[in-house]
Design a protein around this motif. Structure first.
Motif, PDB file in Angstrom:
ATOM      1  N   LEU A 126      47.437  32.635  42.872  1.00  0.00           N
ATOM      2  CA  LEU A 126      46.857  31.428  42.277  1.00  0.00           C
ATOM      3  C   LEU A 126      45.722  30.853  43.129  1.00  0.00           C
ATOM      4  O   LEU A 126      44.752  30.314  42.586  1.00  0.00           O
ATOM      5  CB  LEU A 126      47.939  30.367  42.082  1.00  0.00           C
ATOM      6  N   LEU A 127      45.840  30.956  44.452  1.00  0.00           N
ATOM      7  CA  LEU A 127      44.840  30.339  45.322  1.00  0.00           C
ATOM      8  C   LEU A 127      43.608  31.204  45.562  1.00  0.00           C
ATOM      9  O   LEU A 127      42.541  30.688  45.887  1.00  0.00           O
ATOM     10  CB  LEU A 127      45.469  29.958  46.657  1.00  0.00           C
ATOM     11  N   LYS A 128      43.731  32.518  45.391  1.00  0.00           N
ATOM     12  CA  LYS A 128      42.602  33.413  45.665  1.00  0.00           C
ATOM     13  C   LYS A 128      41.344  33.022  44.883  1.00  0.00           C
ATOM     14  O   LYS A 128      40.272  32.890  45.478  1.00  0.00           O
ATOM     15  CB  LYS A 128      42.984  34.863  45.396  1.00  0.00           C
ATOM     16  N   PRO A 129      41.429  32.802  43.560  1.00  0.00           N
ATOM     17  CA  PRO A 129      40.203  32.416  42.855  1.00  0.00           C
ATOM     18  C   PRO A 129      39.667  31.046  43.287  1.00  0.00           C
ATOM     19  O   PRO A 129      38.453  30.814  43.263  1.00  0.00           O
ATOM     20  CB  PRO A 129      40.603  32.403  41.377  1.00  0.00           C
ATOM     21  N   ILE A 130      40.558  30.155  43.719  1.00  0.00           N
ATOM     22  CA  ILE A 130      40.109  28.841  44.179  1.00  0.00           C
ATOM     23  C   ILE A 130      39.360  28.987  45.499  1.00  0.00           C
ATOM     24  O   ILE A 130      38.290  28.400  45.685  1.00  0.00           O
ATOM     25  CB  ILE A 130      41.303  27.863  44.309  1.00  0.00           C
ATOM     26  N   TYR A 131      39.894  29.793  46.405  1.00  0.00           N
ATOM     27  CA  TYR A 131      39.192  30.040  47.669  1.00  0.00           C
ATOM     28  C   TYR A 131      37.843  30.722  47.419  1.00  0.00           C
ATOM     29  O   TYR A 131      36.847  30.408  48.084  1.00  0.00           O
ATOM     30  CB  TYR A 131      40.033  30.889  48.624  1.00  0.00           C
ATOM     31  N   ASN A 132      37.805  31.644  46.463  1.00  0.00           N
ATOM     32  CA  ASN A 132      36.533  32.291  46.128  1.00  0.00           C
ATOM     33  C   ASN A 132      35.529  31.261  45.627  1.00  0.00           C
ATOM     34  O   ASN A 132      34.350  31.289  45.992  1.00  0.00           O
ATOM     35  CB  ASN A 132      36.739  33.390  45.087  1.00  0.00           C
ATOM     36  N   ARG A 133      35.997  30.336  44.775  1.00  0.00           N
ATOM     37  CA  ARG A 133      35.109  29.287  44.251  1.00  0.00           C
ATOM     38  C   ARG A 133      34.647  28.376  45.373  1.00  0.00           C
ATOM     39  O   ARG A 133      33.477  27.973  45.403  1.00  0.00           O
ATOM     40  CB  ARG A 133      35.810  28.478  43.165  1.00  0.00           C
ATOM     41  N   ILE A 134      35.529  28.044  46.296  1.00  0.00           N
ATOM     42  CA  ILE A 134      35.137  27.212  47.437  1.00  0.00           C
ATOM     43  C   ILE A 134      34.031  27.904  48.229  1.00  0.00           C
ATOM     44  O   ILE A 134      33.059  27.271  48.639  1.00  0.00           O
ATOM     45  CB  ILE A 134      36.354  26.896  48.336  1.00  0.00           C
ATOM     46  N   GLY A 135      34.150  29.212  48.407  1.00  0.00           N
ATOM     47  CA  GLY A 135      33.106  29.967  49.105  1.00  0.00           C
ATOM     48  C   GLY A 135      31.756  29.870  48.406  1.00  0.00           C
ATOM     49  O   GLY A 135      30.720  29.664  49.042  1.00  0.00           O
ATOM     50  N   VAL A 136      31.778  29.990  47.083  1.00  0.00           N
ATOM     51  CA  VAL A 136      30.544  29.879  46.294  1.00  0.00           C
ATOM     52  C   VAL A 136      29.979  28.463  46.408  1.00  0.00           C
ATOM     53  O   VAL A 136      28.768  28.269  46.580  1.00  0.00           O
ATOM     54  CB  VAL A 136      30.807  30.260  44.816  1.00  0.00           C
ATOM     55  N   LEU A 137      30.845  27.463  46.320  1.00  0.00           N
ATOM     56  CA  LEU A 137      30.405  26.070  46.412  1.00  0.00           C
ATOM     57  C   LEU A 137      29.818  25.765  47.787  1.00  0.00           C
ATOM     58  O   LEU A 137      28.803  25.064  47.898  1.00  0.00           O
ATOM     59  CB  LEU A 137      31.572  25.124  46.116  1.00  0.00           C
ATOM     60  N   ILE A 138      30.438  26.289  48.833  1.00  0.00           N
ATOM     61  CA  ILE A 138      29.910  26.071  50.181  1.00  0.00           C
ATOM     62  C   ILE A 138      28.524  26.695  50.306  1.00  0.00           C
ATOM     63  O   ILE A 138      27.602  26.084  50.860  1.00  0.00           O
ATOM     64  CB  ILE A 138      30.875  26.623  51.257  1.00  0.00           C
ATOM     65  N   THR A 139      28.363  27.890  49.761  1.00  0.00           N
ATOM     66  CA  THR A 139      27.052  28.542  49.789  1.00  0.00           C
ATOM     67  C   THR A 139      26.020  27.705  49.045  1.00  0.00           C
ATOM     68  O   THR A 139      24.899  27.508  49.530  1.00  0.00           O
ATOM     69  CB  THR A 139      27.150  29.953  49.173  1.00  0.00           C
ATOM     70  N   THR A 140      26.393  27.186  47.883  1.00  0.00           N
ATOM     71  CA  THR A 140      25.487  26.354  47.085  1.00  0.00           C
ATOM     72  C   THR A 140      25.073  25.107  47.846  1.00  0.00           C
ATOM     73  O   THR A 140      23.888  24.783  47.952  1.00  0.00           O
ATOM     74  CB  THR A 140      26.156  25.961  45.746  1.00  0.00           C
TER      75      THR A 140
END
Length: 172
Positions: A118-132
């Protein structure tokens, strides 16, 4: 010829130094645990995890109730049982008890697997958001402020914390 080679080396070094000198580092940090706790998806993931956990615990509880019923019945009738039947019942009760113990260990493993899923896609999204956020604010580096609850920052200015910017980006 030696002068041309020496001059070329000096010229190249000066160009490399001036190019490096013009590169400005802008380092920020983020608290991943803080961001995770404020992501909208985390609430749903926690609810889904709670459903799985509740199902497993209810299954375990029904196994324990069944075991306790059989154990109580055995204790009430132990004196009247034939030795062979008594031994067979004790073996069955021991097997049920071991099965419950294995199931309890499996519950934690299953919960951890589901949590990771459940958390893997959330962590992936956090990575994208941090990059943005990093690109929008022209940061050259972003580091995590904590790892497993331990601070990895010895010092950082509060204004370099992009955690709230990441959360704001997530809510867009």
């Amino acid at each position: 010829m030696k002068q041309k080679t020496f001059f070329s080396i000096v010229l190249f070094s000066l160009m490399a130094f001036s190019a490096f000198a013009q590169t400005t580092l802008k380092v920020g940090y983020a608290d991943i645990d803080y961001i995770l706790g404020n992501m909208p998806e985390t609430i749903k993931a926690q609810a889904d995890l709670d459903i799985v956990k509740d199902r497993l615990i209810k299954t375990r509880d029904s196994l324990v109730i069944d075991y306790n019923t059989k154990l109580k019945e055995y204790k009430e009738n132990a004196e009247t049982l034939v030795p062979a039947t008594k031994k067979e019942t004790e073996i069955k009760l021991t097997q049920i008890e071991r099965g419950i113990q294995r199931f309890e260990a499996d519950i934690q493993t299953a919960i951890n697997i589901k949590k990771d899923e459940l958390l893997k896609p959330i962590y992936n999204r956090i990575g994208v958001l941090i990059t943005t956020v990093a690109k929008q604010n022209r940061y050259t580096h972003i580091i995590n402020s904590q790892i497993d609850g331990n601070s990895v920052l010895l010092y950082a200015e509060e204004k370099t914390d992009i955690s709230d910017l990441v959360i704001a980006e997530a809510k867009k």
